[in-house]
Scaffold this motif. Structure first.
Motif, PDB file in Angstrom:
ATOM      1  N   GLN A 188       6.971  -8.177  -2.251  1.00 27.59           N
ATOM      2  CA  GLN A 188       6.087  -8.812  -1.269  1.00 27.59           C
ATOM      3  C   GLN A 188       4.605  -8.690  -1.617  1.00 27.59           C
ATOM      4  O   GLN A 188       3.771  -9.255  -0.928  1.00 27.59           O
ATOM      5  CB  GLN A 188       6.322  -8.241   0.132  1.00 27.59           C
ATOM      6  N   LEU A 189       4.285  -7.961  -2.692  1.00 22.25           N
ATOM      7  CA  LEU A 189       2.892  -7.870  -3.120  1.00 22.25           C
ATOM      8  C   LEU A 189       2.589  -8.954  -4.149  1.00 22.25           C
ATOM      9  O   LEU A 189       3.444  -9.330  -4.949  1.00 22.25           O
ATOM     10  CB  LEU A 189       2.601  -6.496  -3.718  1.00 22.25           C
ATOM     11  N   ASP A 190       1.355  -9.428  -4.102  1.00 27.49           N
ATOM     12  CA  ASP A 190       0.925 -10.485  -5.016  1.00 27.49           C
ATOM     13  C   ASP A 190      -0.153  -9.905  -5.926  1.00 27.49           C
ATOM     14  O   ASP A 190      -1.137  -9.329  -5.454  1.00 27.49           O
ATOM     15  CB  ASP A 190       0.365 -11.664  -4.220  1.00 27.49           C
ATOM     16  N   GLU A 191       0.034 -10.056  -7.237  1.00 25.19           N
ATOM     17  CA  GLU A 191      -0.901  -9.480  -8.189  1.00 25.19           C
ATOM     18  C   GLU A 191      -2.320 -10.001  -7.994  1.00 25.19           C
ATOM     19  O   GLU A 191      -3.296  -9.300  -8.256  1.00 25.19           O
ATOM     20  CB  GLU A 191      -0.429  -9.741  -9.623  1.00 25.19           C
ATOM     21  N   LYS A 192      -2.447 -11.226  -7.498  1.00 23.82           N
ATOM     22  CA  LYS A 192      -3.784 -11.785  -7.305  1.00 23.82           C
ATOM     23  C   LYS A 192      -4.542 -11.072  -6.175  1.00 23.82           C
ATOM     24  O   LYS A 192      -5.754 -11.194  -6.049  1.00 23.82           O
ATOM     25  CB  LYS A 192      -3.707 -13.287  -7.019  1.00 23.82           C
ATOM     26  N   ASP A 193      -3.798 -10.313  -5.335  1.00 22.55           N
ATOM     27  CA  ASP A 193      -4.440  -9.571  -4.258  1.00 22.55           C
ATOM     28  C   ASP A 193      -4.803  -8.144  -4.668  1.00 22.55           C
ATOM     29  O   ASP A 193      -5.281  -7.362  -3.847  1.00 22.55           O
ATOM     30  CB  ASP A 193      -3.522  -9.518  -3.030  1.00 22.55           C
ATOM     31  N   ALA A 194      -4.551  -7.799  -5.934  1.00 19.63           N
ATOM     32  CA  ALA A 194      -4.955  -6.485  -6.432  1.00 19.63           C
ATOM     33  C   ALA A 194      -6.474  -6.482  -6.607  1.00 19.63           C
ATOM     34  O   ALA A 194      -7.054  -7.439  -7.128  1.00 19.63           O
ATOM     35  CB  ALA A 194      -4.264  -6.188  -7.752  1.00 19.63           C
ATOM     36  N   TYR A 195      -7.114  -5.415  -6.167  1.00 18.33           N
ATOM     37  CA  TYR A 195      -8.574  -5.357  -6.288  1.00 18.33           C
ATOM     38  C   TYR A 195      -9.035  -3.909  -6.349  1.00 18.33           C
ATOM     39  O   TYR A 195      -8.261  -2.965  -6.138  1.00 18.33           O
ATOM     40  CB  TYR A 195      -9.260  -6.080  -5.130  1.00 18.33           C
ATOM     41  N   VAL A 196     -10.303  -3.733  -6.651  1.00 25.21           N
ATOM     42  CA  VAL A 196     -10.915  -2.411  -6.757  1.00 25.21           C
ATOM     43  C   VAL A 196     -11.966  -2.277  -5.671  1.00 25.21           C
ATOM     44  O   VAL A 196     -12.833  -3.141  -5.531  1.00 25.21           O
ATOM     45  CB  VAL A 196     -11.558  -2.205  -8.145  1.00 25.21           C
ATOM     46  N   ASP A 197     -11.871  -1.221  -4.896  1.00 17.85           N
ATOM     47  CA  ASP A 197     -12.821  -0.980  -3.807  1.00 17.85           C
ATOM     48  C   ASP A 197     -13.707   0.207  -4.160  1.00 17.85           C
ATOM     49  O   ASP A 197     -13.235   1.237  -4.646  1.00 17.85           O
ATOM     50  CB  ASP A 197     -12.075  -0.668  -2.506  1.00 17.85           C
TER      51      ASP A 197
END
Length: 392
Positions: free
Chosen positions: A344-353
């Motif tokens: 259910q996770l999308d790689e395009k929603d991976a980010y660095v905060d």
């Protein structure tokens, strides 16, 4: 006449002494006024919502809860590479001379960083805490300044640290709310090292040391974090527990005994897991302020960044955090890897905060609802990946 003068002089001196004892100085009036009443708070670590509060803003002596901040800074040093787990640290005469509880370290010997961490977590060893402090900042006093500065970064506005161990010091003070913020920050910022707090025992030089936090084996879901006691504070505890993907952080100050303190914590956690809508009674405007401050401390994300980062907002207001790193590239790689592990996770929603107050880059996958984030964390943990649900 002479006898009368002597009697008069004695009377005056006695009156003067009584007055001196009863008139508190300005310095002493600023110290925590500890009594036999407990102070407590329970927060939802994901949202920062306060589920219970009682005297949560009263100044208290932290005792060995101090060591949570000591380890927070040690974990920062490990993340940045300034310390290594198997690095051996020198034991100074000052460190070896700390009052118990201690491992019994000798001046001139060495101990690994990891062993010192475990000694602090389980035995609450004061000598090991000072060894770590000196390993990071060369002196305990310099380390204490870093501790207080970090407390301000984390929103702990009422906390002052004077030493790394929590041994009695009248100027060392905190509040239940500040300690809840620290407990939540430890889970959020150091998922790689937080599991140390779940160690139930540790052997050093042939001696087994049991963890003082008995709830680790007595309460389902508790995986940390630290106990504390000095006579002036009573028995204290910061505890964190997870059930069904939901994490709560509770704080109890001033228990008459360890068992009384633990029983109060169990009641707090039971109530929190049973009813997430239970809120502290009292003035509603004060409650809103408490919730707002706690949420800010638990989830210190830059408002400007969140508003402009489309990856963070996505489909929902939650994300899963899978680590904190000294380099952005490392954080991005881990976030993308985690996204591939869960359907259910999308790689395009991976980010660095990274907010303006932190040196670290947090690896996250966002755009999730609360339930989606909890389920994703459950799957990730089943695959051996540390995970924490965070609000964005």
């Amino acid at each position: 006449m002479r006898r009368l003068m002597v009697a008069l002089l004695v009377t005056l001196l006695a009156a003067s002494g009584a007055w001196a004892k009863s008139a508190p100085s300005k310095k002493s009036s600023a110290r925590p006024q500890v009594d036999n009443r407990t102070a407590s708070i329970l927060i939802d670590a994901e949202t920062g919502a306060v589920l219970h509060g009682d005297r949560e803003d009263e100044l208290r002596y932290p005792a060995s809860l101090t060591k949570i901040m000591t380890l927070y800074l040690v974990f920062e040093a490990l993340e940045s590479g300034r310390l290594k787990l198997h690095q051996r640290l020198h034991v100074s005469g000052f460190a070896a001379g700390q009052e118990p509880s201690k491992l019994g370290l000798k001046p001139g010997e060495t101990i690994t960083v990891e062993a010192a961490i475990l000694g602090v977590v389980t035995k609450s060893a004061n000598d090991a805490a000072v060894v770590l402090a000196e390993g990071v900042a060369r002196s305990e006093s310099a380390f204490a300044e870093l501790m207080t500065a970090k407390a301000r970064e984390l929103g702990m506005s009422s906390t002052v640290f004077q030493n790394a161990s929590g041994l009695p010091n009248s100027a060392q003070q905190t509040t239940a709310r500040d300690m809840a913020a620290l407990g939540a920050a430890m889970v959020r910022d150091h998922p790689r090292y937080y599991p140390y707090f779940s160690r139930e025992s540790f052997s050093f030089d042939g001696v087994a040391h049991a963890n003082h936090n008995k709830l680790l084996s007595r309460y389902d879901g508790v995986d940390g974090i630290k106990t504390g006691f000095i006579r002036a504070s009573g028995f204290n505890l910061v505890a964190s527990a997870v059930r069904d993907g939901r994490r709560l952080v509770g704080v109890v100050f001033g228990g008459n005994t360890a068992s009384v303190r633990d029983a109060q914590m169990v009641k707090l956690l039971d109530a929190g897991f049973r009813d997430s809508s239970t809120m502290v009674a009292g003035n509603s405007s004060k409650l809103r302020a408490v919730v707002a401050r706690a949420a800010k401390a638990v989830n210190p994300i830059s408002t400007a960044q969140a508003a402009t980062d489309e990856k963070a907002s996505g489909r929902g207001g939650y994300a899963v955090q899978v680590g904190a790193f000294g380099r952005a590239q490392a954080a991005e790689q881990v976030a993308r890897k985690a996204a591939k592990l869960v359907p259910q996770l999308d790689e395009k929603d991976a980010y660095v905060d990274r907010d303006g107050r932190s040196k670290y880059f947090r690896a996250r996958v966002g755009g999730l609802s609360l339930n989606e984030a909890r389920e994703a964390c459950r799957v990730l943990k089943s695959k051996g990946q540390d995970c924490l649900v965070v609000g964005t």
